[in-house]
Design a protein around this motif. Structure first.
Motif, PDB file in Angstrom:
ATOM      1  N   SER A  92       0.845  -1.192   0.000  1.00 57.56           N
ATOM      2  CA  SER A  92       0.000   0.000   0.000  1.00 57.56           C
ATOM      3  C   SER A  92       0.878   1.238   0.000  1.00 57.56           C
ATOM      4  O   SER A  92       2.078   1.163   0.237  1.00 57.56           O
ATOM      5  N   GLY A  93       0.273   2.350  -0.297  1.00 56.53           N
ATOM      6  CA  GLY A  93       0.999   3.613  -0.235  1.00 56.53           C
ATOM      7  C   GLY A  93       1.666   4.002  -1.530  1.00 56.53           C
ATOM      8  O   GLY A  93       1.974   5.171  -1.749  1.00 56.53           O
ATOM      9  N   ARG A  94       1.926   3.047  -2.383  1.00 54.94           N
ATOM     10  CA  ARG A  94       2.524   3.315  -3.677  1.00 54.94           C
ATOM     11  C   ARG A  94       2.285   2.082  -4.527  1.00 54.94           C
ATOM     12  O   ARG A  94       1.897   1.034  -4.033  1.00 54.94           O
ATOM     13  N   THR A  95       2.573   2.180  -5.795  1.00 57.02           N
ATOM     14  CA  THR A  95       2.425   1.023  -6.650  1.00 57.02           C
ATOM     15  C   THR A  95       3.741   0.256  -6.736  1.00 57.02           C
ATOM     16  O   THR A  95       4.808   0.842  -6.874  1.00 57.02           O
ATOM     17  N   TYR A  96       3.633  -1.032  -6.595  1.00 57.88           N
ATOM     18  CA  TYR A  96       4.792  -1.899  -6.705  1.00 57.88           C
ATOM     19  C   TYR A  96       4.710  -2.752  -7.964  1.00 57.88           C
ATOM     20  O   TYR A  96       5.419  -3.736  -8.089  1.00 57.88           O
ATOM     21  N   SER A  97       3.850  -2.364  -8.878  1.00 53.18           N
ATOM     22  CA  SER A  97       3.619  -3.206 -10.050  1.00 53.18           C
ATOM     23  C   SER A  97       4.857  -3.353 -10.919  1.00 53.18           C
ATOM     24  O   SER A  97       4.967  -4.307 -11.680  1.00 53.18           O
ATOM     25  N   THR A  98       5.800  -2.410 -10.820  1.00 51.59           N
ATOM     26  CA  THR A  98       7.021  -2.502 -11.616  1.00 51.59           C
ATOM     27  C   THR A  98       8.207  -3.016 -10.799  1.00 51.59           C
ATOM     28  O   THR A  98       9.326  -3.044 -11.283  1.00 51.59           O
ATOM     29  N   TYR A  99       7.927  -3.421  -9.571  1.00 55.46           N
ATOM     30  CA  TYR A  99       8.983  -3.871  -8.665  1.00 55.46           C
ATOM     31  C   TYR A  99       9.071  -5.395  -8.623  1.00 55.46           C
ATOM     32  O   TYR A  99       8.066  -6.094  -8.776  1.00 55.46           O
ATOM     33  N   TYR A 100      10.265  -5.889  -8.374  1.00 57.19           N
ATOM     34  CA  TYR A 100      10.413  -7.266  -7.947  1.00 57.19           C
ATOM     35  C   TYR A 100       9.884  -7.358  -6.519  1.00 57.19           C
ATOM     36  O   TYR A 100      10.092  -6.449  -5.713  1.00 57.19           O
ATOM     37  N   MET A 101       9.206  -8.426  -6.226  1.00 55.76           N
ATOM     38  CA  MET A 101       8.743  -8.676  -4.858  1.00 55.76           C
ATOM     39  C   MET A 101       9.250 -10.046  -4.429  1.00 55.76           C
ATOM     40  O   MET A 101       9.395 -10.947  -5.266  1.00 55.76           O
ATOM     41  N   GLY A 102       9.525 -10.176  -3.150  1.00 53.90           N
ATOM     42  CA  GLY A 102      10.086 -11.442  -2.716  1.00 53.90           C
ATOM     43  C   GLY A 102       9.876 -11.714  -1.248  1.00 53.90           C
ATOM     44  O   GLY A 102       9.278 -10.914  -0.524  1.00 53.90           O
TER      45      GLY A 102
ATOM     46  N   ARG B 237      18.788 -13.912   8.738  1.00 51.97           N
ATOM     47  CA  ARG B 237      17.752 -13.830   7.719  1.00 51.97           C
ATOM     48  C   ARG B 237      18.257 -14.418   6.405  1.00 51.97           C
ATOM     49  O   ARG B 237      19.431 -14.217   6.042  1.00 51.97           O
ATOM     50  N   GLU B 238      17.389 -15.130   5.684  1.00 53.64           N
ATOM     51  CA  GLU B 238      17.806 -15.734   4.428  1.00 53.64           C
ATOM     52  C   GLU B 238      16.762 -15.523   3.340  1.00 53.64           C
ATOM     53  O   GLU B 238      15.564 -15.408   3.612  1.00 53.64           O
ATOM     54  N   PHE B 239      17.247 -15.485   2.131  1.00 54.19           N
ATOM     55  CA  PHE B 239      16.385 -15.341   0.963  1.00 54.19           C
ATOM     56  C   PHE B 239      15.568 -16.610   0.767  1.00 54.19           C
ATOM     57  O   PHE B 239      16.077 -17.718   0.960  1.00 54.19           O
ATOM     58  N   VAL B 240      14.300 -16.447   0.385  1.00 53.06           N
ATOM     59  CA  VAL B 240      13.432 -17.591   0.118  1.00 53.06           C
ATOM     60  C   VAL B 240      13.028 -17.635  -1.355  1.00 53.06           C
ATOM     61  O   VAL B 240      13.244 -18.631  -2.038  1.00 53.06           O
ATOM     62  N   ALA B 241      12.433 -16.560  -1.840  1.00 53.10           N
ATOM     63  CA  ALA B 241      11.945 -16.545  -3.216  1.00 53.10           C
ATOM     64  C   ALA B 241      11.686 -15.118  -3.659  1.00 53.10           C
ATOM     65  O   ALA B 241      11.488 -14.234  -2.833  1.00 53.10           O
ATOM     66  N   ALA B 242      11.679 -14.906  -4.983  1.00 53.81           N
ATOM     67  CA  ALA B 242      11.366 -13.597  -5.534  1.00 53.81           C
ATOM     68  C   ALA B 242      10.721 -13.776  -6.897  1.00 53.81           C
ATOM     69  O   ALA B 242      10.861 -14.820  -7.536  1.00 53.81           O
ATOM     70  N   ILE B 243      10.035 -12.716  -7.334  1.00 52.50           N
ATOM     71  CA  ILE B 243       9.327 -12.771  -8.604  1.00 52.50           C
ATOM     72  C   ILE B 243       9.421 -11.417  -9.281  1.00 52.50           C
ATOM     73  O   ILE B 243       9.385 -10.373  -8.628  1.00 52.50           O
ATOM     74  N   SER B 244       9.549 -11.433 -10.592  1.00 53.74           N
ATOM     75  CA  SER B 244       9.656 -10.193 -11.342  1.00 53.74           C
ATOM     76  C   SER B 244       8.298  -9.483 -11.419  1.00 53.74           C
ATOM     77  O   SER B 244       7.260 -10.053 -11.083  1.00 53.74           O
TER      78      SER B 244
END
Length: 124
Positions: A23-33, A43-50
């Protein structure tokens, strides 16, 4: 802002679906993970998506069991957790960044946005 939800207690071999609502902004152009931190561990990386869901990235420890997804243009990402194991117990966090820099995603976690976590406990 990012907010992870959907955590809880699940038995080994079970399934759970986490959501990351932005919320608060659009993340549609961001990678999320997704990242996780188990008690007493880093802390460790699990997964991400374009941004267009065309590319996905997974830690070896969850490959074949977890699936990261999102609906293109929406501000929500998901983590479907199947065949969970006790070692999957952790607080799960979601994050977002404009680019997928392997060093920042896999190692340093120096990403643009982080959300509060949700606890997943795998126990019989």
């Amino acid at each position: 802002q990012l907010q992870a939800s959907g955590g809880g207690m699940v038995q080994p071999g079970g399934s759970l679906r986490l959501s990351c609502a932005a919320s608060g902004r659009t993340y549609s152009t961001y990678y999320m993970g997704w990242f996780r931190q188990a008690p007493g561990k880093e802390r460790e990386f699990v997964a991400a998506i374009s941004s267009n869901a065309g590319r996905t990235y997974y830690a070896d420890s969850v490959k074949g069991r977890f699936t990261v997804s999102r609906v293109y243009g929406e501000n929500t990402a998901y983590l479907q957790m199947n065949s969970v194991k006790p070692e999957d117990t952790a607080v799960y966090f979601c994050a977002a960044d404009p680019v997928f820099d392997g060093t920042r995603w896999y190692r340093t976690g120096e990403l643009a946005y982080w959300g509060q976590g949700t606890l997943v406990t795998v126990s019989s």
